[in-house]
Design a protein around this motif. Structure first.
Motif, PDB file in Angstrom:
ATOM      1  N   UNK A  68      10.496 -17.165  20.075  1.00 49.15           N
ATOM      2  CA  UNK A  68      11.511 -16.119  20.051  1.00 49.15           C
ATOM      3  C   UNK A  68      12.843 -16.647  19.517  1.00 49.15           C
ATOM      4  N   UNK A  69      13.214 -17.841  19.921  1.00 41.16           N
ATOM      5  CA  UNK A  69      14.473 -18.418  19.434  1.00 41.16           C
ATOM      6  C   UNK A  69      14.410 -18.706  17.933  1.00 41.16           C
ATOM      7  N   UNK A  70      13.234 -19.113  17.448  1.00 40.27           N
ATOM      8  CA  UNK A  70      13.082 -19.355  16.015  1.00 40.27           C
ATOM      9  C   UNK A  70      13.215 -18.054  15.233  1.00 40.27           C
ATOM     10  N   UNK A  71      12.668 -16.978  15.776  1.00 37.84           N
ATOM     11  CA  UNK A  71      12.815 -15.678  15.122  1.00 37.84           C
ATOM     12  C   UNK A  71      14.274 -15.249  15.115  1.00 37.84           C
ATOM     13  N   UNK A  72      14.947 -15.439  16.240  1.00 37.60           N
ATOM     14  CA  UNK A  72      16.369 -15.077  16.325  1.00 37.60           C
ATOM     15  C   UNK A  72      17.203 -15.898  15.341  1.00 37.60           C
ATOM     16  N   UNK A  73      16.876 -17.185  15.239  1.00 37.84           N
ATOM     17  CA  UNK A  73      17.608 -18.035  14.311  1.00 37.84           C
ATOM     18  C   UNK A  73      17.398 -17.579  12.868  1.00 37.84           C
ATOM     19  N   UNK A 248      -0.379 -13.501  12.123  1.00 36.75           N
ATOM     20  CA  UNK A 248      -0.184 -12.504  13.173  1.00 36.75           C
ATOM     21  C   UNK A 248      -1.090 -12.686  14.381  1.00 36.75           C
ATOM     22  N   UNK A 249      -1.938 -13.713  14.363  1.00 33.56           N
ATOM     23  CA  UNK A 249      -2.840 -13.915  15.487  1.00 33.56           C
ATOM     24  C   UNK A 249      -2.379 -15.143  16.292  1.00 33.56           C
ATOM     25  N   UNK A 250      -2.999 -16.284  16.106  1.00 32.66           N
ATOM     26  CA  UNK A 250      -2.585 -17.452  16.886  1.00 32.66           C
ATOM     27  C   UNK A 250      -1.137 -17.831  16.622  1.00 32.66           C
ATOM     28  N   UNK A 251      -0.625 -17.517  15.421  1.00 29.85           N
ATOM     29  CA  UNK A 251       0.751 -17.889  15.093  1.00 29.85           C
ATOM     30  C   UNK A 251       1.763 -16.829  15.514  1.00 29.85           C
ATOM     31  N   UNK A 252       1.315 -15.783  16.189  1.00 30.56           N
ATOM     32  CA  UNK A 252       2.179 -14.891  16.962  1.00 30.56           C
ATOM     33  C   UNK A 252       3.310 -14.256  16.171  1.00 30.56           C
ATOM     34  N   UNK A 253       3.069 -13.986  14.893  1.00 29.62           N
ATOM     35  CA  UNK A 253       4.132 -13.418  14.077  1.00 29.62           C
ATOM     36  C   UNK A 253       3.582 -12.265  13.261  1.00 29.62           C
ATOM     37  N   UNK A 254       3.903 -12.238  11.987  1.00 28.96           N
ATOM     38  CA  UNK A 254       3.438 -11.190  11.090  1.00 28.96           C
ATOM     39  C   UNK A 254       3.319 -11.793   9.704  1.00 28.96           C
ATOM     40  N   UNK A 255       2.352 -11.315   8.918  1.00 31.13           N
ATOM     41  CA  UNK A 255       2.224 -11.803   7.560  1.00 31.13           C
ATOM     42  C   UNK A 255       0.898 -12.483   7.318  1.00 31.13           C
ATOM     43  N   UNK A 285      10.130 -13.202  11.067  1.00 30.08           N
ATOM     44  CA  UNK A 285       8.690 -13.443  11.130  1.00 30.08           C
ATOM     45  C   UNK A 285       8.347 -14.812  10.557  1.00 30.08           C
ATOM     46  N   UNK A 286       9.002 -15.177   9.468  1.00 26.25           N
ATOM     47  CA  UNK A 286       8.754 -16.494   8.878  1.00 26.25           C
ATOM     48  C   UNK A 286       9.170 -17.602   9.834  1.00 26.25           C
ATOM     49  N   UNK A 287      10.324 -17.442  10.462  1.00 25.71           N
ATOM     50  CA  UNK A 287      10.787 -18.450  11.413  1.00 25.71           C
ATOM     51  C   UNK A 287       9.881 -18.573  12.616  1.00 25.71           C
ATOM     52  N   UNK A 288       9.424 -17.432  13.138  1.00 30.41           N
ATOM     53  CA  UNK A 288       8.531 -17.439  14.298  1.00 30.41           C
ATOM     54  C   UNK A 288       7.208 -18.115  13.953  1.00 30.41           C
TER      55      UNK A 288
END
Length: 399
Positions: A68-73, A248-255, A285-288
């Motif tokens: 979450x912090x990586x996404x926020x950053x 979007x699966x194990x890496x918990x993001x999108x793309x 999403x890239x950061x997450x």
């Protein structure tokens, strides 16, 4: 005379076939959450909290503070959206950093990030425009649609059967003209059966006929081979021409992403329409995804997942259930579609969400409950799941 669409009739037909689906609102993405029926334009009325064994969030990182912090950053330093196609102004340092990490993980020269795994599959096959695609009969819908859009002809081979692939390639070779371009496409982990493609044997067959091999690691990325996939676990990075997967699966993001040699990526960023004509992946999403990949590679998160998988598989089989596959996806075979749907409902009554999968998604007579554990499930969660399967199975009469 009318030339419009009677969508109401189409919906009623889906209802008659017991195929109509509805949206359920989830309060949060986590191992435990509350659900509500689709509120349409109103407020969601959430019920009791339930434990979720229905998500592809395999490492449980979607609500992890580090991710979450990586996404926020990413949002704060780059922006909430890329703002344009990567070929215009939407290419950022964050995208490049994620692609470097993916390429390193996958053992390739370069990687390219798409807006989704679906877009990566369709865009890649369409851009290559093969004369023939040889496709596993249980490949994901995004591969099937890519073949429909981009392949001159699609030849379907028996599921996970390299000998059948070789036979079909031999048959085509006997009539095909010189210079045809062939692509063999397979998932590595199949999401409904939890089994694994025989990648080494597929490599042998593809190489025998000079075809390219493309492997979709959607359900494997981050879980095998130091954060890679089955290709890395099997040591086949130098034999698979195109590695593809999702974030979007194990890496918990999108793309999604494609990994391969420099020439492949350079060609796709010029010719894959789903890349060229899409806004770049959102920086959060890239950061997450980048942080989730780091966690998968550098911590014991995957070990925790496999321990959870083993506990559930052994417990379900000890009750008398037949559990298919050999991976982190645990398809509990029920057989009858009505029994599977009722078992799904009874599990919910016991506070466990695990979806029924029935035809046409799977063949007639093989309806099942698909159990998808997370690394973050606790011992108490696992006990609740197993207790629910035992009680619900007896209530439905499948135990």
């Amino acid at each position: 005379m009318t030339h419009g669409f009677d969508l109401g009739d189409r919906l009623r037909e889906r209802e008659r076939q017991d195929l109509r689906r509805h949206l359920d609102v989830t309060e949060r993405v986590a191992r435990r959450t509350r659900f509500a029926d689709d509120p349409k334009s109103g407020a969601a009325d959430f019920g009791e909290e339930m434990v979720v064994f229905a998500a592809n969030n395999y490492l449980g990182l979607a609500d992890d503070g580090r991710v979450q912090r990586a996404a926020e950053q990413g949002a704060r330093t780059v922006g909430t959206g890329a703002g344009a196609s990567r070929l215009v102004t939407g290419d950022t340092r964050l995208h490049r950093a994620l692609e470097r990490d993916l390429a390193d993980c996958k053992g390739t020269e370069r990687a390219l990030v798409f807006s989704s795994g679906y877009a990566a599959n369709v865009g890649t096959i369409d851009a290559l425009a093969p004369d023939a695609v040889f496709s596993d009969e249980l490949n994901h819908a995004s591969i099937i649609d890519g073949c429909r859009v981009g392949a001159a002809e699609t030849v379907v081979y028996d599921h996970c059967e390299a000998d059948d692939l070789r036979a079909k390639m031999a048959e085509r070779a006997s009539t095909a003209g010189d210079g045809e371009q062939w692509l063999v496409v397979t998932d590595s982990v199949f999401s409904m059966d939890g089994d694994v493609a025989p990648l080494a044997a597929l490599c042998d067959a593809a190489e025998e006929y000079g075809a390219w091999l493309m492997v979709d690691e959607a359900h494997a990325t981050g879980l095998f081979g130091n954060g890679g996939g089955v290709v890395q676990r099997e040591g086949l990075s130098d034999r698979v021409d195109i590695q593809l997967g999702t974030l979007s699966k194990a890496l918990a993001s999108q793309g999604g992403y494609v990994a391969g040699d420099e020439e492949l990526v350079e060609y796709l960023l010029n010719a894959a329409r789903s890349f060229v004509f899409s806004t770049g992946l959102a920086p959060p999403a890239a950061g997450a995804a980048r942080e989730a990949l780091r966690i998968a590679r550098e911590t014991d998160q995957t070990d925790r997942l496999w321990e959870t998988v083993e506990t559930l598989r052994e417990g379900l089989e000890a009750m008398g259930y037949e559990v298919l596959g050999e991976t982190h996806i645990l398809p509990v075979l029920v057989g009858d579609r009505v029994d599977a749907l009722e078992l799904d409902e009874r599990l919910r009554d016991h506070g466990v969400v695990a979806p029924a999968i029935r035809p046409p998604t799977v063949p007639e007579g093989t309806s099942r409950i698909r159990v998808a554990p997370m690394a973050t499930h606790t011992d108490a969660d696992l006990t609740q799941c197993l207790d629910a399967f035992e009680a619900a199975g007896k209530e439905v009469g499948v135990l």
